[in-house]
Write an enzyme that holds these catalytic residues in place. Structure first.
Site, PDB file in Angstrom:
ATOM      1  N   CYS A  95       0.817  -1.228   0.000  1.00  0.00           N
ATOM      2  CA  CYS A  95       0.000   0.000   0.000  1.00  0.00           C
ATOM      3  C   CYS A  95       0.845   1.270   0.000  1.00  0.00           C
ATOM      4  O   CYS A  95       0.377   2.322  -0.415  1.00  0.00           O
ATOM      5  CB  CYS A  95      -0.897   0.032   1.233  1.00  0.00           C
ATOM      6  SG  CYS A  95      -2.012  -1.353   1.286  1.00  0.00           S
ATOM      7  N   HIS A 347      -8.921   2.721  -2.915  1.00  0.00           N
ATOM      8  CA  HIS A 347      -7.504   2.572  -2.531  1.00  0.00           C
ATOM      9  C   HIS A 347      -6.808   1.616  -3.489  1.00  0.00           C
ATOM     10  O   HIS A 347      -6.642   0.436  -3.175  1.00  0.00           O
ATOM     11  CB  HIS A 347      -7.464   2.079  -1.078  1.00  0.00           C
ATOM     12  CG  HIS A 347      -6.123   1.718  -0.550  1.00  0.00           C
ATOM     13  ND1 HIS A 347      -4.948   2.310  -0.984  1.00  0.00           N
ATOM     14  CD2 HIS A 347      -5.750   0.807   0.401  1.00  0.00           C
ATOM     15  CE1 HIS A 347      -3.930   1.783  -0.324  1.00  0.00           C
ATOM     16  NE2 HIS A 347      -4.383   0.869   0.508  1.00  0.00           N
ATOM     17  N   CYS A 378      -1.044   2.598   6.618  1.00  0.00           N
ATOM     18  CA  CYS A 378      -0.643   1.269   7.071  1.00  0.00           C
ATOM     19  C   CYS A 378      -0.297   0.432   5.840  1.00  0.00           C
ATOM     20  O   CYS A 378      -0.669   0.768   4.716  1.00  0.00           O
ATOM     21  CB  CYS A 378      -1.727   0.601   7.905  1.00  0.00           C
ATOM     22  SG  CYS A 378      -3.282   0.337   7.035  1.00  0.00           S
TER      23      CYS A 378
HETATM   24  C1  COA Z   1     -14.652  -5.549   1.899  1.00  0.00           C
HETATM   25  C2  COA Z   1     -14.566  -6.161   0.519  1.00  0.00           C
HETATM   26  C3  COA Z   1     -14.301  -7.676   0.626  1.00  0.00           C
HETATM   27  C4  COA Z   1     -15.911  -5.933  -0.184  1.00  0.00           C
HETATM   28  O1  COA Z   1     -15.795  -6.390  -1.484  1.00  0.00           O
HETATM   29  P1  COA Z   1     -17.074  -6.490  -2.435  1.00  0.00           P
HETATM   30  O2  COA Z   1     -18.052  -7.436  -1.838  1.00  0.00           O
HETATM   31  O3  COA Z   1     -16.591  -6.730  -3.809  1.00  0.00           O
HETATM   32  O4  COA Z   1     -17.640  -4.992  -2.305  1.00  0.00           O
HETATM   33  P2  COA Z   1     -18.856  -4.326  -3.009  1.00  0.00           P
HETATM   34  O5  COA Z   1     -18.440  -2.966  -3.433  1.00  0.00           O
HETATM   35  O6  COA Z   1     -19.457  -5.238  -4.055  1.00  0.00           O
HETATM   36  O7  COA Z   1     -19.869  -4.139  -1.822  1.00  0.00           O
HETATM   37  C5  COA Z   1     -20.563  -5.238  -1.244  1.00  0.00           C
HETATM   38  C6  COA Z   1     -21.985  -4.816  -0.982  1.00  0.00           C
HETATM   39  O8  COA Z   1     -21.966  -3.741  -0.047  1.00  0.00           O
HETATM   40  C7  COA Z   1     -22.679  -2.620  -0.573  1.00  0.00           C
HETATM   41  N1  COA Z   1     -22.026  -1.397  -0.108  1.00  0.00           N
HETATM   42  C8  COA Z   1     -20.718  -1.080  -0.174  1.00  0.00           C
HETATM   43  N2  COA Z   1     -20.512   0.121   0.370  1.00  0.00           N
HETATM   44  C9  COA Z   1     -21.707   0.579   0.813  1.00  0.00           C
HETATM   45  C10 COA Z   1     -22.131   1.755   1.437  1.00  0.00           C
HETATM   46  N3  COA Z   1     -21.280   2.731   1.764  1.00  0.00           N
HETATM   47  N4  COA Z   1     -23.446   1.878   1.741  1.00  0.00           N
HETATM   48  C11 COA Z   1     -24.329   0.911   1.446  1.00  0.00           C
HETATM   49  N5  COA Z   1     -23.968  -0.243   0.805  1.00  0.00           N
HETATM   50  C12 COA Z   1     -22.677  -0.396   0.500  1.00  0.00           C
HETATM   51  C13 COA Z   1     -22.583  -2.787  -2.077  1.00  0.00           C
HETATM   52  O9  COA Z   1     -23.618  -2.118  -2.733  1.00  0.00           O
HETATM   53  C14 COA Z   1     -22.684  -4.282  -2.223  1.00  0.00           C
HETATM   54  O10 COA Z   1     -24.051  -4.631  -2.148  1.00  0.00           O
HETATM   55  P3  COA Z   1     -24.652  -5.880  -2.988  1.00  0.00           P
HETATM   56  O11 COA Z   1     -23.887  -7.082  -2.485  1.00  0.00           O
HETATM   57  O12 COA Z   1     -26.082  -5.844  -2.632  1.00  0.00           O
HETATM   58  O13 COA Z   1     -24.332  -5.558  -4.421  1.00  0.00           O
HETATM   59  C15 COA Z   1     -13.437  -5.525  -0.329  1.00  0.00           C
HETATM   60  O14 COA Z   1     -13.774  -4.195  -0.663  1.00  0.00           O
HETATM   61  C16 COA Z   1     -12.112  -5.530   0.367  1.00  0.00           C
HETATM   62  O15 COA Z   1     -11.451  -6.571   0.434  1.00  0.00           O
HETATM   63  N6  COA Z   1     -11.670  -4.369   0.895  1.00  0.00           N
HETATM   64  C17 COA Z   1     -10.404  -4.258   1.557  1.00  0.00           C
HETATM   65  C18 COA Z   1      -9.310  -3.999   0.566  1.00  0.00           C
HETATM   66  C19 COA Z   1      -7.959  -4.111   1.214  1.00  0.00           C
HETATM   67  O16 COA Z   1      -7.691  -5.009   2.000  1.00  0.00           O
HETATM   68  N7  COA Z   1      -7.062  -3.220   0.862  1.00  0.00           N
HETATM   69  C20 COA Z   1      -5.763  -3.176   1.417  1.00  0.00           C
HETATM   70  C21 COA Z   1      -5.807  -2.453   2.680  1.00  0.00           C
HETATM   71  S1  COA Z   1      -4.392  -2.784   3.639  1.00  0.00           S
END
Ligand code: COA
Length: 400
Positions: A95, A347, A378
């Site tokens: 990151c 990100h 981080c």
């Molecule tokens: C958390 C994570 C697994 C979610 O992945 P995902 O399931 O593909 O995410 P999506 O954008 O499809 O969102 C999932 C659901 O939440 C909903 N959602 C996301 N953000 C929302 C918000 N702010 N308000 C309302 N709903 C929300 C989406 O609409 C989706 O709904 P659905 O399943 O009905 O379509 C993924 O984003 C992730 O791994 N994040 C961390 C990344 C990371 O580790 N980065 C490095 C950091 S060190």
């Protein structure tokens, strides 16, 4: 002996950030083209920069294969039209890739070996899923050097919630909601657009233009956040709403010695004061910015109360909360992420460090009463990185 120099951040840009995956706006765009476009945009904004004077180009990516492979700094320098005499290389610190590109180039300038350098990063998480093709040494797990879930970032964030029960899911969600609201307000006020390089994109509908971030969800509500699934643990606390997402995007910035900037008529948006990286337990990698910030402050001879603006990468709401809590800063302190953060913008891993710097630079221009600011993030496998910057517009008499 090289003559030591003051290091300045001349300018920084980025592509709009997309949502990763087939439905995302960059699905048909190469990763290296994203960073090339960012570099071209940077050079167009700084027309007095003579390309042949650029001493080096450092471009970060976490997954360095395919269209993110082949020594990105060098390939993107050629593709961006820099003379072939300009060298380049690739960098990886997950990151904090772009942040490390900046500190590495800044160090070379500070040492006096370089005068001008380009630093940035790219991550096309659609084409290069996190951890894809990685082959972690089995000894990490077999010899219990780290636990298995230390390699899953969302699981490390769940562990911060475990370790600090005061950081409730509701508190994380509230932080996330504010991030979305701040990004919407910053867009509304036209504060994000100036540093975006629009990108031509291709979809089934033909050619289009990416000119704003795709990930923000301004319609977010506390109720909506409360009902999201917790993908990393049954009945967990980390959701798609209080985590940064999976994104595609690139950043690039120009660093210089203050004398080269002056000679070439380049602007100075920030002065580099000091930086530090630090390690923590990989299982709670989100705590990394705490020791890296303490270390950077110590090296700079400053204390946390000297910092007037913070740009913190929001990998997960809970790890930002842990930072704020440690330093006694409120979750909604106006000095922190004034334009919102990664929970809303997205990100794209190795690119984000320079997004933080672009935003801090814009805020320095708006806040002459602030002398020092910091960018911190981080890093997977348990690290943190912090860069402290000085505001060249600082005016002792200005009031907040
Ligand atoms: C958390 C994570 C697994 C979610 O992945 P995902 O399931 O593909 O995410 P999506 O954008 O499809 O969102 C999932 C659901 O939440 C909903 N959602 C996301 N953000 C929302 C918000 N702010 N308000 C309302 N709903 C929300 C989406 O609409 C989706 O709904 P659905 O399943 O009905 O379509 C993924 O984003 C992730 O791994 N994040 C961390 C990344 C990371 O580790 N980065 C490095 C950091 S060190």
């Amino acid at each position: 002996m090289a003559e030591r120099a003051e290091v300045v951040f001349v300018d920084g840009v980025r592509t709009p950030f997309g949502r990763a995956g087939e439905k995302g706006m960059y699905w048909n765009t190469r990763a290296d083209d994203l960073v090339v476009k960012a570099m071209i945009g940077l050079m167009e904004r700084n027309p007095t920069l003579p390309g042949d004077r650029v001493d080096d180009v450092a471009i970060a990516a976490t997954t360095q294969t395919g269209d993110q492979g082949l020594t990105l700094g060098r390939t993107s320098a050629i593709l961006a039209g820099l003379p072939k005499t300009v060298p380049g290389f690739a960098i990886d610190r997950m990151c904090a890739g772009a942040m490390t590109a900046v500190t590495t180039m800044g160090s070379a300038i500070g040492f006096g070996s370089y005068e001008l350098a380009i630093a940035g990063g790219v991550e096309h998480m659609g084409r290069h899923p996190m951890g894809g093709n990685a082959d972690p040494n089995p000894r990490f797990i077999a010899e219990k050097l780290v636990s298995e879930d230390a390699l899953v970032m969302g699981a490390t964030a769940e562990r911060i919630h475990d370790r600090f029960p005061a950081y409730s899911k509701e508190r994380s969600d509230r932080y996330a909601l504010r991030s979305q609201q701040k990004v919407a307000a910053a867009y509304q006020a036209g504060k994000i657009q100036p540093d975006l390089v629009p990108i031509a994109i291709r979809s089934e509908m033909g050619w289009g233009l990416a000119d704003r971030d795709e990930a923000p969800r301004p319609e977010t509500t506390m109720e909506g956040l409360a009902n999201l699934k917790t993908p990393f643990r049954p009945h967990g606390r980390i959701t798609a709403g209080n985590a940064s997402g999976l994104n595609d995007g690139a950043t690039a910035c120009l660093l210089a010695s203050s004398s080269a900037a002056k000679e070439l008529g380049l602007g100075v948006k920030m002065k580099m004061v000091n930086f530090a990286f630090a390690g923590v337990e990989p299982e709670v990698m989100g705590l990394g910015p705490v020791p890296s910030t303490e270390k950077a402050l110590r090296k700079a001879g400053l204390s946390i109360s000297d910092i007037g603006l913070f740009e913190l990468n929001e990998a997960f709401a809970v790890q930002v909360i842990s930072f704020l809590d440690h330093f006694g800063i409120d979750d909604d302190d106006p000095r922190v992420n004034e334009y919102g953060g990664s929970i809303a913008f997205g990100h794209p891993l190795a690119s984000s460090g320079v997004r933080l710097m672009n935003q801090l630079a814009a805020q320095f221009a708006e806040h002459p009463e602030v002398r020092y600011g910091l960018t911190a993030m981080c890093i997977g496998l348990g690290q943190g990185g912090t860069v402290i910057w000085e505001n060249p517009n600082y005016d002792k008499k200005a009031k907040r």
